[in-house]
Design a protein around this motif. Structure first.
Motif, PDB file in Angstrom:
ATOM      1  N   PHE A  34      96.930 -74.718  10.466  1.00 31.78           N
ATOM      2  CA  PHE A  34      96.642 -73.290  10.364  1.00 31.78           C
ATOM      3  C   PHE A  34      97.779 -72.528   9.706  1.00 31.78           C
ATOM      4  O   PHE A  34      97.841 -71.309   9.778  1.00 31.78           O
ATOM      5  CB  PHE A  34      96.363 -72.716  11.766  1.00 31.78           C
ATOM      6  CG  PHE A  34      94.985 -73.031  12.271  1.00 31.78           C
ATOM      7  CD1 PHE A  34      93.952 -72.126  12.154  1.00 31.78           C
ATOM      8  CD2 PHE A  34      94.721 -74.261  12.870  1.00 31.78           C
ATOM      9  CE1 PHE A  34      92.684 -72.412  12.631  1.00 31.78           C
ATOM     10  CE2 PHE A  34      93.453 -74.557  13.348  1.00 31.78           C
ATOM     11  CZ  PHE A  34      92.427 -73.637  13.218  1.00 31.78           C
ATOM     12  N   ARG A 135      89.576 -61.094  11.924  1.00 32.57           N
ATOM     13  CA  ARG A 135      89.459 -62.533  11.675  1.00 32.57           C
ATOM     14  C   ARG A 135      90.698 -63.272  12.153  1.00 32.57           C
ATOM     15  O   ARG A 135      90.624 -64.435  12.554  1.00 32.57           O
ATOM     16  CB  ARG A 135      89.249 -62.789  10.180  1.00 32.57           C
ATOM     17  CG  ARG A 135      87.889 -62.351   9.728  1.00 32.57           C
ATOM     18  CD  ARG A 135      87.438 -63.073   8.483  1.00 32.57           C
ATOM     19  NE  ARG A 135      86.063 -62.693   8.204  1.00 32.57           N
ATOM     20  CZ  ARG A 135      85.650 -62.110   7.071  1.00 32.57           C
ATOM     21  NH1 ARG A 135      86.502 -61.901   6.097  1.00 32.57           N
ATOM     22  NH2 ARG A 135      84.388 -61.794   6.923  1.00 32.57           N
ATOM     23  N   GLU A 139      90.620 -66.340  14.550  1.00 33.97           N
ATOM     24  CA  GLU A 139      91.252 -67.580  14.124  1.00 33.97           C
ATOM     25  C   GLU A 139      92.239 -68.102  15.177  1.00 33.97           C
ATOM     26  O   GLU A 139      92.321 -69.300  15.449  1.00 33.97           O
ATOM     27  CB  GLU A 139      91.981 -67.333  12.803  1.00 33.97           C
ATOM     28  CG  GLU A 139      92.386 -68.575  12.071  1.00 33.97           C
ATOM     29  CD  GLU A 139      93.062 -68.231  10.747  1.00 33.97           C
ATOM     30  OE1 GLU A 139      92.601 -68.714   9.716  1.00 33.97           O
ATOM     31  OE2 GLU A 139      94.058 -67.477  10.767  1.00 33.97           O
ATOM     32  N   LEU A 241      82.832 -69.252  13.604  1.00 37.99           N
ATOM     33  CA  LEU A 241      83.622 -70.479  13.755  1.00 37.99           C
ATOM     34  C   LEU A 241      83.107 -71.368  14.890  1.00 37.99           C
ATOM     35  O   LEU A 241      83.677 -72.420  15.165  1.00 37.99           O
ATOM     36  CB  LEU A 241      85.099 -70.135  13.997  1.00 37.99           C
ATOM     37  CG  LEU A 241      85.771 -69.314  12.892  1.00 37.99           C
ATOM     38  CD1 LEU A 241      87.246 -69.127  13.186  1.00 37.99           C
ATOM     39  CD2 LEU A 241      85.579 -69.943  11.521  1.00 37.99           C
TER      40      LEU A 241
END
Length: 420
Positions: A34, A135, A139, A241
């Motif tokens: 990430f 987001r 995330e 997601l």
RNA sequence: GUGAAUGUAGCUCAGCUGGUGGUAGCACUUGGUUGUGGUCCAAGAAGUCGUGGGUUCGAGUCCCAUCAUUCACCCCA
């Protein structure tokens, strides 16, 4: 005088430490996926940093910090404050508009120890500075869920929004009015909390309070337009997601700095210590600490709690064995083996040998326990004949090897270990 | 800070209504195999029964205190 470790401080011994290593390895791998970068921070900071970041009125600051009073320094009770201090001090906001950082290490809080709660405990802390995008929030949670998933742990995610300085005062007022009506029915702690930190009443565990609070006004209904938009965006991202979560309007945070998104990873397998990870957004904090006006979000995972969960799974961690055990019989052989083992280690092999002059049987046992793939037996007879015996521990096959000068011997053995 | 439970071998634990500390398991050492591991068998080593008082002819066991640990409250990761 029998000196023991301090109450709430633990040694992590071989056997358990492998779990920690695995936890860290998986975490580092996922953080890298990430695009997070590691930052290493000092354990001691000015006491004032924590007081300002965490909040003067919090339990952590009021009574749980390890502080050297004469020096005005404190052992960090959490990582975010230190990380932000470093972020501001080094002008990291100038280097990159969005910084993604993580840090792993010990934290210190003087609480009464119990299961999953120590005075020195370890956290993995992840922070994103410089983005308001919902987001990013999604995330972060997705990353946490991925980490827990790859560790094989089943943990649920709870989500709430605490609003911001625009909408929270309004909510506070209506909550206070609600609590005033039911003041009598609340537990003593909550009577006190109503005055000091009314939000905390929402997550009181006392059944009576829970019942009272069921009808309480919901933060989620009082969000301003911006916060509501953001909260919607977070949920949309989580949905995209494929992250499972549930909304919990009673979840608040113990640290003052949180705004908007807050979340917790919760397990039912650790008794009272249900949260293995928790975090949220803190959009005003960097500025409050004297830095630029930069939004942030972060969360921390409690490593002890994760290790406890890993232990409960009782997965056997295969202890990585050694390549070769050199078993020598007699002083002459032992002397020869001593040098050979060192040469093999120099060339990169994992090698063990017994330096106590024990019997061959005992040395074979040691080799077995160490998970040696092969044993090189150097006896007096062999030495006299210029030979040694190489044994494959799994197949029990043995073969004679002609002793050579050390450098060549190492080469020969490396080849033989592959073929036998 | 509050409450409760528990302290016997390195670890996990037996030890009943007080009467010599365990053929207990794991781990460790040695041997069975004069030089070959994981299984098996045998032997061995290892303890101020948390500590200090008290009751008793006699206390691991009962009483008091104290320390430590654990769980829970609180709080939090």
């Amino acid at each position: 005088m029998n000196i023991k470790a301090l109450n709430g401080f633990k040694d992590i011994l071989p056997g358990e430490v492998e779990l920690w290593q695995r936890l860290e390895a998986v975490a580092r791998d996922i953080f890298a996926r990430f695009n997070f970068f590691e930052i290493r921070l000092p354990i001691l900071e000015k006491t004032d940093l924590f007081a300002r970041a965490i909040g003067e009125a919090t339990d952590i600051v009021e009574k749980e910090m390890y502080t050297f009073v004469d020096k005005q320094v404190t052992m960090r009770p959490e990582a975010t404050a230190s990380l932000l201090r470093a972020y501001i001090e080094h002008g990291l906001h100038v280097q990159k508009p969005v910084q993604r950082l993580f840090t792993i290490g010990p934290m210190f809080r003087h609480e009464r120890p119990q299961k999953g709660r120590l005075r020195q405990f370890h956290q993995m802390d992840v922070e994103v500075l410089g983005s308001v995008s919902p987001r990013v929030d999604a995330e972060m949670m997705a990353m946490g869920a991925m980490l827990l998933g790859e560790l094989g742990l089943f943990v649920s995610l709870e989500l709430n929004s605490l609003g911001c300085p625009v909408c929270r005062p309004g909510f506070r007022t209506s909550l206070l009015a609600f609590l005033d009506d039911r003041h009598r029915a609340l537990c003593d702690d909550c009577k006190r909390r109503s005055a000091t930190n009314p939000l905390r009443v929402l997550d009181c565990k006392n059944p009576k309070c829970r019942e009272q609070v069921l009808e309480a006004p919901s933060l989620q209904d009082h969000l301003c337009a911006d916060c509501a938009d953001h909260f919607r965006g977070v949920q949309e991202g989580l949905g995209q997601l494929g992250v499972q979560y549930s909304l919990n309007k009673f979840m608040v945070r113990g640290l003052d700095y949180y705004t908007r998104t807050t979340f917790e990873f919760i397990t039912s397998d650790l008794g009272a210590q249900a949260a293995v990870g928790a975090g949220g957004r803190y959009d005003g904090l960097v500025e409050q600490l004297g830095g630029p006006s930069v939004p942030g979000i972060g969360f921390a995972l409690g490593m002890e709690r994760l290790v406890l969960l890993l232990q409960q799974k009782e997965d056997k961690i295969a202890v990585s064995g050694i390549d070769l055990f050199v078993a020598a019989i007699g002083e002459q052989s032992s002397r020869h083996a001593f040098g050979l083992a060192h040469a093999l280690r120099t060339s990169g092999m994992r090698v063990a040998m017994d330096l106590e002059g024990r019997s061959l049987k005992s040395q074979m046992k040691q080799a077995g326990k160490l998970g040696a793939a092969h044993v090189l037996i150097l006896g007096e007879d062999e030495l006299a004949a210029g030979k040694a015996v190489l044994r494959n521990m799994a197949t029990k096959q043995q073969q004679e090897i002609v002793l050579q000068e050390e450098g060549k011997m190492v080469q020969t053995l490396i080849l033989q270990l592959k073929s036998l």
